[in-house]
Design an enzyme around this catalytic site. Sequence first.
Site, short mmCIF file in Angstrom:
data_model
loop_
_atom_site.label_atom_id
_atom_site.label_comp_id
_atom_site.label_asym_id
_atom_site.label_seq_id
_atom_site.Cartn_x
_atom_site.Cartn_y
_atom_site.Cartn_z
N ALA A 145 -28.73 -29.14 18.63
CA ALA A 145 -28.69 -27.81 18.48
C ALA A 145 -27.74 -27.59 17.72
O ALA A 145 -27.63 -26.66 15.79
CB ALA A 145 -28.08 -27.30 19.31
N ILE A 146 -26.31 -28.15 17.58
CA ILE A 146 -25.18 -28.23 16.78
C ILE A 146 -25.65 -28.42 15.41
O ILE A 146 -25.35 -28.57 14.12
CB ILE A 146 -23.86 -29.03 16.50
CG1 ILE A 146 -23.15 -27.83 17.86
CG2 ILE A 146 -22.70 -29.28 15.16
CD1 ILE A 146 -22.16 -28.37 18.52
N ARG A 227 -18.01 -35.72 19.89
CA ARG A 227 -16.79 -35.97 20.99
C ARG A 227 -16.14 -36.90 20.20
O ARG A 227 -16.03 -37.77 19.16
CB ARG A 227 -17.87 -36.53 21.57
CG ARG A 227 -18.11 -35.30 23.04
CD ARG A 227 -16.32 -34.81 23.21
NE ARG A 227 -17.45 -34.15 24.74
CZ ARG A 227 -16.79 -32.61 25.05
NH1 ARG A 227 -17.00 -32.11 23.62
NH2 ARG A 227 -17.66 -31.99 26.02
N ASP A 251 -12.45 -32.13 14.86
CA ASP A 251 -11.93 -30.88 15.81
C ASP A 251 -11.79 -31.55 17.40
O ASP A 251 -11.89 -30.54 18.23
CB ASP A 251 -13.25 -30.22 15.67
CG ASP A 251 -12.70 -28.87 16.13
OD1 ASP A 251 -11.42 -28.11 16.21
OD2 ASP A 251 -13.59 -28.45 16.82
N GLU A 256 -9.36 -36.92 24.16
CA GLU A 256 -9.52 -35.90 25.38
C GLU A 256 -10.68 -35.74 25.91
O GLU A 256 -11.29 -35.32 27.03
CB GLU A 256 -10.17 -34.78 24.26
CG GLU A 256 -9.67 -34.03 23.20
CD GLU A 256 -9.86 -32.88 22.23
OE1 GLU A 256 -9.21 -31.40 22.81
OE2 GLU A 256 -10.60 -33.49 21.61
N HIS A 283 -9.32 -29.48 18.28
CA HIS A 283 -10.67 -28.49 19.14
C HIS A 283 -10.77 -26.64 19.07
O HIS A 283 -11.51 -26.07 20.47
CB HIS A 283 -10.53 -28.22 20.49
CG HIS A 283 -11.69 -29.36 21.16
ND1 HIS A 283 -11.53 -30.80 21.91
CD2 HIS A 283 -12.65 -28.55 21.30
CE1 HIS A 283 -13.38 -30.90 22.34
NE2 HIS A 283 -14.06 -29.30 21.90
N GLY A 285 -13.52 -26.17 18.10
CA GLY A 285 -15.47 -25.80 17.83
C GLY A 285 -15.61 -23.91 18.37
O GLY A 285 -16.84 -22.79 17.21
N SER A 286 -15.47 -23.80 19.95
CA SER A 286 -16.05 -22.28 19.63
C SER A 286 -14.87 -21.77 19.83
O SER A 286 -14.75 -20.17 20.92
CB SER A 286 -16.97 -22.95 21.40
OG SER A 286 -15.20 -23.52 22.58
#
Length: 311
Positions: A145-146, A227, A251, A256, A283, A285-286
């Site tokens: 999807a990304i 990731r 990112d 992590e 991080h 991203g969202s």
Amino acid sequence: MHDEVIRLLEQSCCVVPNIGRSTLPRDEVLRRCSDADAVMVFMPDRVDEEFLSLCPRLKVIGAALKGYDNFDVAACERHDVRFSIVRDLLTEPTAELAVALLLAMGRNLPPGDRMVRSGEFHGWRPVLYGKGLSGSTVGIIGMGAIGRAVAKRLQGFGCRLVYSDPLRLKPEVETGLGLALCHLGELLSESDFVLVAAPLTPQTRHIINSETLGGMKTGAYLVNVGRGSVVDEAAVAEALGSNRLAGYAADVFEFEDWARADRPLGIHPDLLADHGKTVFTPHLGSAVDGVRREIELETARSILSVLHGED
């Protein structure tokens, strides 16, 4: 946690929230969850056999995230605990950030900002020449999807788009997004920009390593929004030092990835020291407020549906 989410859960649950911005120590998480029927988890959390054994009342774990490599789903099944993720809400903001990192790195935005702030900028000079997306080849590793959302956003930049993925898209999707499938080696050797948008699996761990970096076009740029451990950060640092890579933006980082017992304790120091060739975000991203609220709300609804007897 957004107040709206806590209020929704409080309509039928006794909620014990972490209202701070720091992750609680694992022993404190286990103490709080020891008599819990449900728990909402985030990126820094980890659920394994020990966690489930010490939380015997758990019926459901709602994960406010998309990538779930930190969570042992098979162990959840063994303990008859439902596990939910949020599939779609993180896609759009992560794709936006990926394009921002491509532009920031290729056009030298962080070094340019530092130059202006240093007081050394006295008007135009022929410095900090970078590489634009127009006329470039952008290779995307991972066409989930990304990856598809990034390709859609790159349509207006006039770049050639190629991708590598074990599962080929339908021909009409490739045509609509202007994508061409190629083998990983071909993608790396032809791309001016390589974007990693793959999840972390045993097959993708360190798919970008010393060998594959050696096959990249000299002077190419690498961006990782998938990731951390899909990329070998030590190998990237070496490639930057030898000028094989012109730049690296990320990112996400190896430290992590709680799923790795051997995960590093921090970002490779050589990467952090190379200010001129790297662009890093924590991080994000969202990290869009409205999106995060919707992610938490969807996770809360998943939790409530299981507690109310729905599957």
